[in-house]
Design a protein around this motif. Structure first.
Motif, PDB file in Angstrom:
ATOM      1  N   ARG A 252       0.814  -1.216   0.000  1.00 29.58           N
ATOM      2  CA  ARG A 252       0.000   0.000   0.000  1.00 29.58           C
ATOM      3  C   ARG A 252       0.852   1.274   0.000  1.00 29.58           C
ATOM      4  O   ARG A 252       0.369   2.335  -0.404  1.00 29.58           O
ATOM      5  CB  ARG A 252      -0.927   0.000   1.210  1.00 29.58           C
TER       6      ARG A 252
ATOM      7  N   VAL B  83       2.633   2.077  -4.456  1.00 22.98           N
ATOM      8  CA  VAL B  83       1.508   2.923  -4.856  1.00 22.98           C
ATOM      9  C   VAL B  83       1.764   3.664  -6.164  1.00 22.98           C
ATOM     10  O   VAL B  83       0.838   3.933  -6.930  1.00 22.98           O
ATOM     11  CB  VAL B  83       1.152   3.910  -3.719  1.00 22.98           C
TER      12      VAL B  83
ATOM     13  N   PRO C 259      -0.542  -0.276 -12.656  1.00 24.32           N
ATOM     14  CA  PRO C 259      -1.568  -1.134 -12.041  1.00 24.32           C
ATOM     15  C   PRO C 259      -1.289  -2.630 -12.160  1.00 24.32           C
ATOM     16  O   PRO C 259      -1.541  -3.385 -11.224  1.00 24.32           O
ATOM     17  CB  PRO C 259      -2.847  -0.729 -12.778  1.00 24.32           C
TER      18      PRO C 259
ATOM     19  N   ARG D 109       1.253  -3.854  -9.628  1.00 23.73           N
ATOM     20  CA  ARG D 109       0.711  -3.845  -8.271  1.00 23.73           C
ATOM     21  C   ARG D 109      -0.240  -5.011  -8.035  1.00 23.73           C
ATOM     22  O   ARG D 109      -0.148  -5.715  -7.028  1.00 23.73           O
ATOM     23  CB  ARG D 109       0.001  -2.518  -8.013  1.00 23.73           C
ATOM     24  N   VAL D 110      -1.172  -5.225  -8.950  1.00 23.35           N
ATOM     25  CA  VAL D 110      -2.152  -6.285  -8.735  1.00 23.35           C
ATOM     26  C   VAL D 110      -1.498  -7.660  -8.819  1.00 23.35           C
ATOM     27  O   VAL D 110      -1.885  -8.595  -8.094  1.00 23.35           O
ATOM     28  CB  VAL D 110      -3.332  -6.152  -9.737  1.00 23.35           C
TER      29      VAL D 110
ATOM     30  N   GLU E 119      -8.146  -5.130  -2.002  1.00 22.67           N
ATOM     31  CA  GLU E 119      -7.069  -4.260  -2.473  1.00 22.67           C
ATOM     32  C   GLU E 119      -6.868  -4.415  -3.975  1.00 22.67           C
ATOM     33  O   GLU E 119      -6.632  -3.425  -4.684  1.00 22.67           O
ATOM     34  CB  GLU E 119      -5.776  -4.587  -1.726  1.00 22.67           C
TER      35      GLU E 119
ATOM     36  N   LYS F  28      -9.596  -2.546  -5.865  1.00 21.32           N
ATOM     37  CA  LYS F  28      -9.396  -1.097  -5.926  1.00 21.32           C
ATOM     38  C   LYS F  28      -8.580  -0.696  -7.156  1.00 21.32           C
ATOM     39  O   LYS F  28      -8.738   0.398  -7.689  1.00 21.32           O
ATOM     40  CB  LYS F  28      -8.680  -0.609  -4.669  1.00 21.32           C
ATOM     41  N   ILE F  29      -7.705  -1.570  -7.587  1.00 20.77           N
ATOM     42  CA  ILE F  29      -6.829  -1.261  -8.713  1.00 20.77           C
ATOM     43  C   ILE F  29      -7.571  -1.395 -10.041  1.00 20.77           C
ATOM     44  O   ILE F  29      -7.140  -0.842 -11.071  1.00 20.77           O
ATOM     45  CB  ILE F  29      -5.582  -2.179  -8.675  1.00 20.77           C
ATOM     46  N   ARG F  30      -8.693  -2.135 -10.013  1.00 19.63           N
ATOM     47  CA  ARG F  30      -9.519  -2.312 -11.210  1.00 19.63           C
ATOM     48  C   ARG F  30      -8.732  -2.950 -12.356  1.00 19.63           C
ATOM     49  O   ARG F  30      -8.781  -2.505 -13.503  1.00 19.63           O
ATOM     50  CB  ARG F  30     -10.128  -0.978 -11.664  1.00 19.63           C
ATOM     51  N   ARG F  31      -7.973  -3.952 -11.992  1.00 16.43           N
ATOM     52  CA  ARG F  31      -7.195  -4.686 -12.996  1.00 16.43           C
ATOM     53  C   ARG F  31      -7.131  -6.149 -12.550  1.00 16.43           C
ATOM     54  O   ARG F  31      -6.846  -6.428 -11.370  1.00 16.43           O
ATOM     55  CB  ARG F  31      -5.782  -4.099 -13.100  1.00 16.43           C
TER      56      ARG F  31
END
Length: 314
Positions: free
Chosen positions: A242, A246, A250, A253-254, A280, A283-286
């Protein structure tokens, strides 16, 4: 004590006094390198509890330092870097060992790189897996080396797959200019992901390049007593993601969340951790890549079974 003019490489070994330290030290002393090296062992202990056996395991070191105890590996490495005299810093964990040509081949590779770019040199390694079924060795880790100008975080986490030969840049392989270590010190607060955190922050520095020597130059021991990597602490992994990740793209991160944080939560059968990891990622939408998702689901397996799976996918 060596003078700063005479030292090419300072080797920093952080240690909690494990018996494996002796073989790590011996592997440094056995280097086939004509230049001048100094060896600094940093015990994450109070000097008052150091015994003869512990000090004997560091025999041959140019300097032995103590953190006072409980300061973790980041503090120990930073202390060693500040005390170093060499132009280059090489890190070695106290349960790993180097092959005799490690420094010679890495310094030769460094000499071939553009001088205007700070360079972090790694290498391939042998992974020695220890467990109830005995000891097995996997060579050529990682299978794919980092490409020129490739982002280090993307290399490590994007499409991360199961198996021992996945993308890796082990701390015990690192050779780096001391000036870069002083500019980007290790985070002394972290109990997990110390190596990745430092690599990601180094990669954010202007002009920094990463390179890995093709040969196996280090023996990485997996599953030794006291190894942090043997744990399944999803909360610290999620907290680190987090903050440290950040600013990354994306997909990187995912894929990290699926391959690491979710896997730790699944390993512990912790429904709260599984839900937190999935939230979590949402939230990244991926969607995570298939291979990190498979790695996350592999957390359903006990560690011994996972090590067997790693052998299959090597």
């Amino acid at each position: 004590m060596p003078s700063s003019k005479s030292v090419d490489v300072s080797v920093v070994i952080p240690s909690v006094g494990r018996p494996e330290l002796r073989r790590a030290v011996e592997s440094v002393l056995a280097q086939k390198y004509a230049g001048r090296t100094e060896l600094i062992v940093v015990f994450d202990l109070d000097e008052s509890i150091a015994n003869v056996e512990m000090l004997d395991s560091a025999a041959g070191a140019d300097r032995i330092l103590f953190t006072g105890g409980g300061k973790r590996g980041g503090f120990a490495r930073n202390l060693g870097v500040r005390a170093a005299n060499g132009h280059w810093i090489a890190f070695l964990d106290d349960d790993d060992t180097w092959f005799p040509d490690k420094l010679r081949l890495q310094l030769s590779a460094a000499a071939r790189q553009p001088t205007e770019s700070p360079i972090v040199i790694g290498s391939r390694a042998v992974q020695t897996l220890t467990g109830s079924t005995g000891i097995s060795k996997i060579t050529g880790v990682p299978q794919r080396l980092i490409s020129a100008d490739e982002d280090i975080a993307a290399y490590l986490f994007r499409r991360r797959r199961a198996g021992s030969r996945r993308a890796s840049f082990f701390a015990s392989t690192v050779l780096v200019p001391r000036s870069l270590c002083l500019r980007v010190p290790w985070d002394e607060t972290l109990s997990r992901h110390q190596d990745w955190d430092w690599l990601v922050r180094v990669g954010e520095q202007p002009g920094v390049k990463f390179h890995q020597v093709n040969e196996d130059l280090v023996d990485i021991f997996v599953g030794t007593t006291g190894s942090i990597s043997a744990g399944s602490d999803w909360t610290t992994s999620l907290a680190w993601a987090r903050t440290a990740l950040v600013g990354l793209d994306p997909q990187t991160r995912v894929d990290f969340l699926a391959g690491q944080t979710l896997r730790y939560a699944v390993q512990k059968r912790d429904l709260a951790g599984i839900r937190a990891s999935v939230r979590e990622m949402a939230k990244i939408r991926r969607l995570p890549s298939p291979s990190p998702l498979l790695l996350g689901v592999s957390g359903l397996l006990p560690r011994k079974s996972l090590q067997s799976l790693m052998r299959v996918f090597k």
